[in-house]
Design a protein around this motif. Structure first.
Motif, PDB file in Angstrom:
ATOM      1  N   ILE A  39       0.847  -1.198   0.000  1.00 29.50           N
ATOM      2  CA  ILE A  39       0.000   0.000   0.000  1.00 29.50           C
ATOM      3  C   ILE A  39       0.880   1.245   0.000  1.00 29.50           C
ATOM      4  O   ILE A  39       0.561   2.228  -0.655  1.00 29.50           O
ATOM      5  CB  ILE A  39      -0.994  -0.045   1.171  1.00 29.50           C
ATOM      6  CG1 ILE A  39      -2.322   0.589   0.817  1.00 29.50           C
ATOM      7  CG2 ILE A  39      -0.575   0.733   2.343  1.00 29.50           C
ATOM      8  CD1 ILE A  39      -3.248  -0.097   0.053  1.00 29.50           C
ATOM      9  N   ILE A  40       2.007   1.192   0.724  1.00 31.34           N
ATOM     10  CA  ILE A  40       2.928   2.337   0.741  1.00 31.34           C
ATOM     11  C   ILE A  40       3.607   2.474  -0.611  1.00 31.34           C
ATOM     12  O   ILE A  40       3.827   3.592  -1.077  1.00 31.34           O
ATOM     13  CB  ILE A  40       3.956   2.158   1.868  1.00 31.34           C
ATOM     14  CG1 ILE A  40       3.217   2.040   3.167  1.00 31.34           C
ATOM     15  CG2 ILE A  40       5.009   3.234   1.828  1.00 31.34           C
ATOM     16  CD1 ILE A  40       3.602   2.895   4.290  1.00 31.34           C
ATOM     17  N   LYS A  41       3.950   1.353  -1.244  1.00 30.81           N
ATOM     18  CA  LYS A  41       4.544   1.410  -2.578  1.00 30.81           C
ATOM     19  C   LYS A  41       3.576   2.023  -3.576  1.00 30.81           C
ATOM     20  O   LYS A  41       3.950   2.871  -4.383  1.00 30.81           O
ATOM     21  CB  LYS A  41       4.935   0.013  -3.053  1.00 30.81           C
ATOM     22  CG  LYS A  41       6.259  -0.451  -2.583  1.00 30.81           C
ATOM     23  CD  LYS A  41       6.600  -1.756  -3.261  1.00 30.81           C
ATOM     24  CE  LYS A  41       7.888  -2.304  -2.749  1.00 30.81           C
ATOM     25  NZ  LYS A  41       8.216  -3.580  -3.373  1.00 30.81           N
ATOM     26  N   ASN A  42       2.308   1.591  -3.536  1.00 30.37           N
ATOM     27  CA  ASN A  42       1.314   2.130  -4.468  1.00 30.37           C
ATOM     28  C   ASN A  42       1.073   3.615  -4.230  1.00 30.37           C
ATOM     29  O   ASN A  42       1.044   4.405  -5.173  1.00 30.37           O
ATOM     30  CB  ASN A  42      -0.007   1.367  -4.349  1.00 30.37           C
ATOM     31  CG  ASN A  42       0.084  -0.018  -4.923  1.00 30.37           C
ATOM     32  OD1 ASN A  42       0.949  -0.316  -5.740  1.00 30.37           O
ATOM     33  ND2 ASN A  42      -0.805  -0.884  -4.498  1.00 30.37           N
ATOM     34  N   ALA A  43       0.890   3.984  -2.982  1.00 34.62           N
ATOM     35  CA  ALA A  43       0.628   5.394  -2.672  1.00 34.62           C
ATOM     36  C   ALA A  43       1.844   6.264  -2.980  1.00 34.62           C
ATOM     37  O   ALA A  43       1.715   7.351  -3.548  1.00 34.62           O
ATOM     38  CB  ALA A  43       0.231   5.535  -1.201  1.00 34.62           C
ATOM     39  N   GLY A  44       3.030   5.782  -2.635  1.00 33.84           N
ATOM     40  CA  GLY A  44       4.238   6.550  -2.894  1.00 33.84           C
ATOM     41  C   GLY A  44       4.511   6.725  -4.377  1.00 33.84           C
ATOM     42  O   GLY A  44       4.901   7.806  -4.825  1.00 33.84           O
TER      43      GLY A  44
END
Length: 89
Positions: A39-44
């Motif tokens: 989720i952090i990879k997608n949002a970032g």
């Protein structure tokens, strides 16, 4: 604006946003060596792509292109979350 013109703009916006999100994901994985949640990879990567594209469109003074990029970013972000949420790793 005709339907074909809109569809061509959306397809090109999705392709450019996807490419920049891929680059942003590579930058995130190089920056943070430890395991980062998806989720952090997608949002970032989405924030990375939108920041670069918004700077580009502000420099070109084109607001209509920015709307297309935001819409394509929302589509890509939702699809990555949806497919990532239900996929088994």
């Amino acid at each position: 604006m005709g339907l074909t013109y809109f569809l061509v703009l959306m397809v090109s916006a999705i392709m450019v946003t996807s490419l920049l999100m891929w680059i942003g994901e590579k930058v995130l994985s190089l920056t943070f060596r430890q395991k980062v949640s998806p989720i952090i990879k997608n949002a970032g990567s989405l924030v990375f792509a939108i920041a670069i594209l918004s700077a580009l469109f502000c420099a070109l003074e084109k607001t209509s292109g920015m709307y297309m990029i935001l819409l394509s970013g929302a589509i890509i972000g939702y699809n990555r979350y949806w497919f990532g949420h239900f996929s088994v790793e």
